[in-house]
Design a protein around this motif. Structure first.
Motif, PDB file in Angstrom:
ATOM      1  N   VAL A 169       0.901  -1.226   0.032  1.00 41.82           N
ATOM      2  CA  VAL A 169      -0.245   0.041   0.084  1.00 41.82           C
ATOM      3  C   VAL A 169       0.758   1.280   0.094  1.00 41.82           C
ATOM      4  O   VAL A 169       0.492   2.075  -0.739  1.00 41.82           O
ATOM      5  CB  VAL A 169      -0.898   0.035   1.246  1.00 41.82           C
ATOM      6  CG1 VAL A 169      -1.456   1.436   1.427  1.00 41.82           C
ATOM      7  CG2 VAL A 169      -2.058  -1.105   0.981  1.00 41.82           C
ATOM      8  N   THR A 170       1.848   1.314   0.945  1.00 45.14           N
ATOM      9  CA  THR A 170       2.843   2.450   0.794  1.00 45.14           C
ATOM     10  C   THR A 170       3.346   2.575  -0.464  1.00 45.14           C
ATOM     11  O   THR A 170       3.508   3.829  -1.079  1.00 45.14           O
ATOM     12  CB  THR A 170       3.867   2.201   1.885  1.00 45.14           C
ATOM     13  OG1 THR A 170       3.216   1.908   3.051  1.00 45.14           O
ATOM     14  CG2 THR A 170       4.907   3.331   1.947  1.00 45.14           C
ATOM     15  N   GLY A 171       3.984   1.522  -1.299  1.00 48.70           N
ATOM     16  CA  GLY A 171       4.627   1.521  -2.500  1.00 48.70           C
ATOM     17  C   GLY A 171       3.671   2.133  -3.394  1.00 48.70           C
ATOM     18  O   GLY A 171       3.858   3.002  -4.325  1.00 48.70           O
ATOM     19  N   SER A 172       2.345   1.714  -3.453  1.00 51.74           N
ATOM     20  CA  SER A 172       1.362   2.006  -4.458  1.00 51.74           C
ATOM     21  C   SER A 172       1.050   3.429  -4.303  1.00 51.74           C
ATOM     22  O   SER A 172       0.662   4.085  -5.124  1.00 51.74           O
ATOM     23  CB  SER A 172       0.236   1.086  -4.281  1.00 51.74           C
ATOM     24  OG  SER A 172       0.281  -0.049  -4.521  1.00 51.74           O
ATOM     25  N   ALA A 173       0.882   3.886  -3.081  1.00 49.16           N
ATOM     26  CA  ALA A 173       0.728   5.218  -2.654  1.00 49.16           C
ATOM     27  C   ALA A 173       1.751   6.154  -3.377  1.00 49.16           C
ATOM     28  O   ALA A 173       1.547   7.273  -3.960  1.00 49.16           O
ATOM     29  CB  ALA A 173       0.361   5.641  -1.346  1.00 49.16           C
ATOM     30  N   ILE A 211       3.888   5.390  -5.961  1.00 46.21           N
ATOM     31  CA  ILE A 211       3.884   5.402  -7.201  1.00 46.21           C
ATOM     32  C   ILE A 211       2.620   6.304  -8.062  1.00 46.21           C
ATOM     33  O   ILE A 211       2.870   6.975  -8.631  1.00 46.21           O
ATOM     34  CB  ILE A 211       3.842   3.971  -7.638  1.00 46.21           C
ATOM     35  CG1 ILE A 211       4.783   3.224  -7.752  1.00 46.21           C
ATOM     36  CG2 ILE A 211       3.142   4.035  -9.360  1.00 46.21           C
ATOM     37  CD1 ILE A 211       4.947   1.716  -8.055  1.00 46.21           C
ATOM     38  N   GLY A 212       1.597   6.191  -6.979  1.00 44.97           N
ATOM     39  CA  GLY A 212       0.309   7.188  -7.388  1.00 44.97           C
ATOM     40  C   GLY A 212       0.598   8.536  -7.291  1.00 44.97           C
ATOM     41  O   GLY A 212       0.300   9.475  -8.225  1.00 44.97           O
ATOM     42  N   ILE A 213       1.292   8.895  -6.024  1.00 42.15           N
ATOM     43  CA  ILE A 213       1.801  10.372  -6.100  1.00 42.15           C
ATOM     44  C   ILE A 213       2.770  11.037  -7.042  1.00 42.15           C
ATOM     45  O   ILE A 213       2.589  12.034  -7.497  1.00 42.15           O
ATOM     46  CB  ILE A 213       2.130  10.587  -4.508  1.00 42.15           C
ATOM     47  CG1 ILE A 213       1.029  10.571  -3.690  1.00 42.15           C
ATOM     48  CG2 ILE A 213       2.688  12.101  -4.518  1.00 42.15           C
ATOM     49  CD1 ILE A 213       1.448  10.462  -2.131  1.00 42.15           C
ATOM     50  N   ALA A 219       4.108  13.629 -12.245  1.00 43.29           N
ATOM     51  CA  ALA A 219       4.579  13.573 -13.657  1.00 43.29           C
ATOM     52  C   ALA A 219       3.405  14.313 -14.525  1.00 43.29           C
ATOM     53  O   ALA A 219       3.710  14.878 -15.463  1.00 43.29           O
ATOM     54  CB  ALA A 219       4.651  12.033 -13.752  1.00 43.29           C
ATOM     55  N   LEU A 220       2.058  13.556 -14.024  1.00 43.09           N
ATOM     56  CA  LEU A 220       1.110  14.433 -15.065  1.00 43.09           C
ATOM     57  C   LEU A 220       0.886  15.939 -14.764  1.00 43.09           C
ATOM     58  O   LEU A 220       0.507  16.491 -15.895  1.00 43.09           O
ATOM     59  CB  LEU A 220      -0.322  13.656 -14.508  1.00 43.09           C
ATOM     60  CG  LEU A 220      -1.445  13.972 -15.157  1.00 43.09           C
ATOM     61  CD1 LEU A 220      -1.240  13.526 -16.777  1.00 43.09           C
ATOM     62  CD2 LEU A 220      -2.687  13.407 -14.859  1.00 43.09           C
TER      63      LEU A 220
END
Length: 165
Positions: free
Chosen positions: A62-66, A68-70, A75-76
Motif C-alpha cells: 500500500v505504501t509503495g502503491s501510494a 507510485i500514485g503520487i 508527472a502528470l
C-alpha cells in the motif's frame, strides 16, 4: 503369558475404559491428546505467522502503491509545464509559436503511437494458462468418474439418533 520385560501396563479406570500406560508416565490416550493439542497449536501459530507476514507485505504494498500514485500525479502535472517549456524553447530558435506547439504536440502523438505499437506486440504474446487449463480438465475428468457416497434414505417421520446426545 506376559513378557516380564514389558514396560506397558493396562489399568482399568472408573469409566471401565482400559488405558495403556507407556513407561508408567502417561497413558496412550493422554499422549495422543497431547500430540493433537500441540499439532493444533502449531497450525494456529503458523497461521498467525502467515497473517502477520501478509499484513506487513500488504502495508509495504500500500505504501509503495501510494508513492507510485503520487509520483504519477506529479508527472502528470509537470507534463503541461514541460510541454510549454519545449514549445517556447523551439520558438526561441526562431520558429513561430504556433509551429513550436504543433511540433511538441506531434512529438507526443508520435510517442503515443510508438508506445501503442509496443503494447500491441506484448498483448499478442499473452497466451492462456495452458498448464492450469490442462490440470483443471484432468481434475474435472477425475471428479466426473467419482460416484457419490451412498446415503441411507430416511422416511419422513423417522429421526436419526445423534452420537453426541
Amino acid at each position: 503369558m506376559s513378557d516380564p520385560g514389558s514396560h506397558a501396563a493396562v489399568t482399568i479406570t472408573a469409566d471401565t475404559v482400559p488405558a495403556v500406560r507407556v513407561n508408567g508416565d502417561r497413558s496412550l490416550g493422554q499422549l495422543v491428546s497431547s500430540a493433537t493439542a500441540e499439532m493444533s497449536a502449531l497450525v494456529h501459530d503458523e497461521i498467525a505467522l502467515a497473517k502477520a507476514e501478509l499484513r506487513e507485505d500488504v502495508k509495504r504494498g500500500v505504501t509503495g502503491s501510494a508513492a507510485i500514485g503520487i509520483a504519477g500525479v506529479f508527472a502528470l502535472f509537470s507534463l503541461p509545464v514541460l510541454s510549454f517549456a519545449a514549445a517556447y524553447g523551439i520558438h526561441n530558435w526562431g520558429l513561430g509559436l504556433a509551429w513550436s506547439f504543433l511540433i511538441v504536440g506531434g512529438a507526443f502523438l508520435l510517442l503515443a503511437g510508438l508506445l501503442g505499437l509496443i503494447a500491441m506486440r506484448k498483448f499478442k504474446k499473452v497466451k492462456p494458462p495452458e498448464r492450469t487449463i490442462a490440470s483443471a480438465k484432468r481434475s474435472a475428468a477425475v471428479l466426473q468418474t467419482v460416484k457419490p457416497h451412498p446415503r441411507p434414505v430416511h422416511e419422513v417421520g423417522e429421526t436419526v439418533a445423534r452420537s453426541s446426545a
